[in-house]
Design a protein around this motif. Sequence first.
Motif, PDB file in Angstrom:
ATOM      1  N   LYS A  10       0.830  -1.211   0.000  1.00  0.00           N
ATOM      2  CA  LYS A  10       0.000   0.000   0.000  1.00  0.00           C
ATOM      3  C   LYS A  10       0.865   1.262   0.000  1.00  0.00           C
ATOM      4  O   LYS A  10       0.539   2.238  -0.665  1.00  0.00           O
ATOM      5  CB  LYS A  10      -0.950  -0.009   1.195  1.00  0.00           C
ATOM      6  CG  LYS A  10      -2.070  -1.004   1.036  1.00  0.00           C
ATOM      7  CD  LYS A  10      -3.032  -0.970   2.198  1.00  0.00           C
ATOM      8  CE  LYS A  10      -4.139  -1.989   1.965  1.00  0.00           C
ATOM      9  NZ  LYS A  10      -5.099  -2.016   3.074  1.00  0.00           N
ATOM     10  N   GLU A  11       1.989   1.233   0.721  1.00  0.00           N
ATOM     11  CA  GLU A  11       2.874   2.410   0.763  1.00  0.00           C
ATOM     12  C   GLU A  11       3.432   2.721  -0.614  1.00  0.00           C
ATOM     13  O   GLU A  11       3.578   3.881  -0.988  1.00  0.00           O
ATOM     14  CB  GLU A  11       4.039   2.187   1.739  1.00  0.00           C
ATOM     15  CG  GLU A  11       3.663   1.798   3.146  1.00  0.00           C
ATOM     16  CD  GLU A  11       3.371   0.304   3.304  1.00  0.00           C
ATOM     17  OE1 GLU A  11       4.178  -0.552   2.889  1.00  0.00           O
ATOM     18  OE2 GLU A  11       2.310  -0.004   3.850  1.00  0.00           O
ATOM     19  N   ALA A  12       3.783   1.686  -1.363  1.00  0.00           N
ATOM     20  CA  ALA A  12       4.314   1.890  -2.715  1.00  0.00           C
ATOM     21  C   ALA A  12       3.248   2.507  -3.619  1.00  0.00           C
ATOM     22  O   ALA A  12       3.543   3.391  -4.432  1.00  0.00           O
ATOM     23  CB  ALA A  12       4.815   0.578  -3.297  1.00  0.00           C
ATOM     24  N   LYS A  17       1.136   7.302  -6.463  1.00  0.00           N
ATOM     25  CA  LYS A  17       0.105   8.324  -6.727  1.00  0.00           C
ATOM     26  C   LYS A  17       0.672   9.726  -6.542  1.00  0.00           C
ATOM     27  O   LYS A  17       0.287  10.649  -7.265  1.00  0.00           O
ATOM     28  CB  LYS A  17      -1.114   8.104  -5.832  1.00  0.00           C
ATOM     29  CG  LYS A  17      -1.900   6.856  -6.211  1.00  0.00           C
ATOM     30  CD  LYS A  17      -3.234   6.740  -5.500  1.00  0.00           C
ATOM     31  CE  LYS A  17      -3.115   6.533  -4.025  1.00  0.00           C
ATOM     32  NZ  LYS A  17      -4.402   6.249  -3.355  1.00  0.00           N
ATOM     33  N   GLU A  18       1.619   9.882  -5.631  1.00  0.00           N
ATOM     34  CA  GLU A  18       2.241  11.195  -5.422  1.00  0.00           C
ATOM     35  C   GLU A  18       3.133  11.604  -6.592  1.00  0.00           C
ATOM     36  O   GLU A  18       3.146  12.756  -6.992  1.00  0.00           O
ATOM     37  CB  GLU A  18       3.100  11.180  -4.149  1.00  0.00           C
ATOM     38  CG  GLU A  18       2.328  11.155  -2.856  1.00  0.00           C
ATOM     39  CD  GLU A  18       3.249  11.046  -1.648  1.00  0.00           C
ATOM     40  OE1 GLU A  18       4.437  11.461  -1.747  1.00  0.00           O
ATOM     41  OE2 GLU A  18       2.789  10.554  -0.616  1.00  0.00           O
ATOM     42  N   ILE A  19       3.906  10.638  -7.131  1.00  0.00           N
ATOM     43  CA  ILE A  19       4.882  10.971  -8.171  1.00  0.00           C
ATOM     44  C   ILE A  19       4.382  10.719  -9.595  1.00  0.00           C
ATOM     45  O   ILE A  19       5.032  11.127 -10.552  1.00  0.00           O
ATOM     46  CB  ILE A  19       6.231  10.248  -7.936  1.00  0.00           C
ATOM     47  CG1 ILE A  19       6.076   8.723  -7.989  1.00  0.00           C
ATOM     48  CG2 ILE A  19       6.835  10.695  -6.594  1.00  0.00           C
ATOM     49  CD1 ILE A  19       7.389   7.958  -7.914  1.00  0.00           C
ATOM     50  N   GLY A  20       3.248  10.010  -9.742  1.00  0.00           N
ATOM     51  CA  GLY A  20       2.650   9.827 -11.059  1.00  0.00           C
ATOM     52  C   GLY A  20       3.051   8.564 -11.802  1.00  0.00           C
ATOM     53  O   GLY A  20       2.651   8.371 -12.944  1.00  0.00           O
ATOM     54  N   TYR A  21       3.828   7.700 -11.178  1.00  0.00           N
ATOM     55  CA  TYR A  21       4.221   6.445 -11.819  1.00  0.00           C
ATOM     56  C   TYR A  21       4.638   5.440 -10.750  1.00  0.00           C
ATOM     57  O   TYR A  21       4.902   5.793  -9.607  1.00  0.00           O
ATOM     58  CB  TYR A  21       5.359   6.651 -12.827  1.00  0.00           C
ATOM     59  CG  TYR A  21       6.615   7.240 -12.215  1.00  0.00           C
ATOM     60  CD1 TYR A  21       7.584   6.422 -11.643  1.00  0.00           C
ATOM     61  CD2 TYR A  21       6.835   8.613 -12.216  1.00  0.00           C
ATOM     62  CE1 TYR A  21       8.733   6.960 -11.078  1.00  0.00           C
ATOM     63  CE2 TYR A  21       7.973   9.164 -11.652  1.00  0.00           C
ATOM     64  CZ  TYR A  21       8.919   8.324 -11.086  1.00  0.00           C
ATOM     65  OH  TYR A  21      10.046   8.865 -10.528  1.00  0.00           O
ATOM     66  N   LEU A  22       4.702   4.192 -11.180  1.00  0.00           N
ATOM     67  CA  LEU A  22       5.124   3.098 -10.311  1.00  0.00           C
ATOM     68  C   LEU A  22       6.398   2.510 -10.901  1.00  0.00           C
ATOM     69  O   LEU A  22       6.472   2.288 -12.111  1.00  0.00           O
ATOM     70  CB  LEU A  22       4.019   2.041 -10.276  1.00  0.00           C
ATOM     71  CG  LEU A  22       4.237   0.805  -9.424  1.00  0.00           C
ATOM     72  CD1 LEU A  22       4.209   1.177  -7.938  1.00  0.00           C
ATOM     73  CD2 LEU A  22       3.140  -0.228  -9.712  1.00  0.00           C
TER      74      LEU A  22
END
Length: 160
Positions: A10-12, A17-22
């Motif tokens: 969930k933290e990832a 969501k904060e930085i716009g990519y995974l």
Amino acid sequence: MGIFWTRQKKEAWEYAKEIGYLEGNQKYIPSSHIEAYKWMMEQMEKKIPKYNGEYPIWLFLSKPQTQERFVILEIELDEDDVLLSDFYGFQFIINNCSLINENDEEYDEYLYAECDTMKEKLKRKSWDNIFDLNRKQLSLQGTTGRVELSKVIKVYEIEK
């Protein structure tokens, strides 16, 4: 285009969501797995045209079970951006073992190699077998680099 799933802490997901990519992160990789991950990243560099050297995002070809500390992301990716391999074969790589079996041409050469350098070279060459998707009893997995959030179709979380 293809549909894939990834299980993320969930933290990832919140960070993505904060930085716009995974994308993968070395801090979540057990130290005993780092060399295997680096090997996989070398293969991704060779086989995925748009790959930029990120730690891999591991993909499922069908929806996995959701667990409490994880979210499942359903994503749509260009199939050229995914490297498919055998999950069980990758476990041999994690454990630094050979994938040469007694039916392989290299078996005798590997078994009777007189120097560790040759044995290591043959072992690492055998790891390419995880990409032979015509072998029996495969459990397919995929890897990709950065996943833009626009590729996320649906998020599955456990309701509390």
